[in-house]
Design a protein around this motif. Structure first.
Motif, PDB file in Angstrom:
ATOM      1  N   TYR A  44       0.845  -1.191   0.000  1.00  0.00           N
ATOM      2  CA  TYR A  44       0.000   0.000   0.000  1.00  0.00           C
ATOM      3  C   TYR A  44       0.886   1.248   0.000  1.00  0.00           C
ATOM      4  CZ  TYR A  44      -3.287  -3.473   1.869  1.00  0.00           C
ATOM      5  OH  TYR A  44      -4.055  -4.589   2.072  1.00  0.00           O
ATOM      6  N   ALA A  59      -5.793   1.797   3.801  1.00  0.00           N
ATOM      7  CA  ALA A  59      -5.807   1.210   2.457  1.00  0.00           C
ATOM      8  C   ALA A  59      -7.236   1.046   1.950  1.00  0.00           C
ATOM      9  CB  ALA A  59      -5.085  -0.134   2.465  1.00  0.00           C
ATOM     10  N   SER A 103      -9.004   2.967  -1.197  1.00  0.00           N
ATOM     11  CA  SER A 103      -9.687   2.260  -2.282  1.00  0.00           C
ATOM     12  C   SER A 103     -11.092   2.818  -2.511  1.00  0.00           C
ATOM     13  CB  SER A 103      -9.762   0.766  -1.955  1.00  0.00           C
ATOM     14  OG  SER A 103     -10.442   0.061  -2.963  1.00  0.00           O
TER      15      SER A 103
END
Length: 362
Positions: free
Chosen positions: A14, A346, A350
């Motif tokens: 990430y 993360a 997204s």
């Protein structure tokens, strides 16, 4: 000469970097937890001996086999004004009496054992080495590149970024004025009052992106995945977060420091020289308010002078006398483990990217 790595994606799952926070927060447990979760954990070698740094590297290796980084402080010019430093010492007399401790010795050197640490990192390399408070000479980058180490220089202006590119750095960490802790300026202006006239992260990121061809890591006030999405859209390859990770249970920060991040008594941050002699952003507490306006530009001398006071305040359970380094987003701190926080960031990233895509934003 380059280390051969061109993107941070080769180092992390990430685009999340845990900032190196000197003073104890960035310990092996924190760095390893972030790296294990898919981010890039960092150890802070500042204020440590070379031997202590190496011991932390060994501890981190025992906790993870994933990439992590080590941050070094660049040597500083020994140009502090002795008279101004003595005046400041006298001003701190009331603190000495209150906390029943002595002031530290300002004459403990200004190089932070830099060459000794470099020698260890060249002989037994780590995946990433970053530099703060200046830019190394090309010979340093060449030596680390030969060892296969990816190198990063903290910058606060496009000029500093160009200097890092010319010297041979692999990437730059672009630090906006919102960042907690020390501003990583390459040269501290002794004529400035230390309260800050720096540039906000998004503006600075754009300036640096148009000035250099290096990969950029964005730092300064970032606490959520949506903010990471914003700096990635602005040209960064990764985001560096410090305050967000400072409150994690793996962090070595003092419990009072962690609690202060969301304590309603501390509503804002300020840049100050009060604790170290160099501009650094922290929660506005009594010590900062009383001594910040008078602290001289004398780093690391002031850091050494106030060290005992800060430790005594922590021991007494008094956050009003501690250096409570914090970025402008401190009230968004979340009580999560380092691994959980990395994964949440993360996921938020997204989701934000999906939202941007749905709106036609790339």
């Amino acid at each position: 000469m380059s280390s051969g790595l061109t993107t941070l994606s080769e180092l992390t799952e990430y685009p999340v970097v845990q900032a190196p926070m000197a003073g104890g927060a960035s310990c092996p447990a924190l760095a390893a937890a972030v790296s294990e979760a898919g981010g890039l954990g960092f150890l802070a070698a500042g204020y440590k001996t070379p031997e202590a740094m190496y011991e932390e590297i060994k501890q981190t290796r025992r906790l993870t086999d994933r990439p992590f980084g080590v941050n070094l402080f660049m040597p500083q010019p020994d140009n502090a004004d002795p008279a101004a430093l003595e005046v400041y010492r006298e001003q701190l007399a009331g603190e000495v009496a209150w906390y029943e401790t002595a002031l530290g010795d300002p004459d403990q050197g200004t190089d932070d054992a830099y060459e000794g640490k470099l020698a260890i990192l060249a002989d037994d390399p780590v995946p990433v080495v970053s530099f703060t408070f200046g830019c190394p000479q090309r010979r340093v980058f060449d030596k680390l590149a030969k060892a296969g180490t990816f190198t990063v220089v903290t910058v606060t202006s496009a000029i500093e970024a160009r200097t890092a590119e010319w010297a041979g750095a692999d990437a730059v960490c672009v630090q906006g004025i919102e960042a907690g802790g020390h501003q990583g300026t390459h040269h501290d202006d002794p004529q400035a009052d230390g309260t800050g006239s720096g540039i906000g992260l998004l503006s600075l990121l754009t300036q640096v992106k148009e000035a250099v061809q290096l990969p950029l890591i964005a730092a300064g006030g970032l606490m959520r995945g949506g903010q990471i999405a914003a700096v990635l859209a602005a040209g960064a390859q990764a985001a560096q977060l410090g305050t967000a990770f400072l409150v994690c249970p793996e962090s070595g920060a003092h419990a009072l420091h962690k609690q202060a991040m969301t304590n309603p008594l501390f509503t804002r941050t300020e840049l100050t020289r009060a604790f170290s002699g160099r501009p650094a952003r922290g929660l506005a507490n009594r010590f900062l308010r009383e001594h910040g306006p008078y602290a001289p530009a004398a780093y690391p001398q002031v850091h050494h002078v106030t060290s005992g006071l800060r430790k005594a305040a922590a021991k007494a359970g008094d956050p009003q006398g501690m250096a409570l380094w914090a970025g402008q987003g401190h009230r968004l701190a979340r009580d999560l483990s380092a691994g959980q926080l990395t994964e949440v960031l993360a996921t938020e990233l997204s989701v934000a990217r999906e939202g941007m895509s749905a709106r036609g934003v790339s």
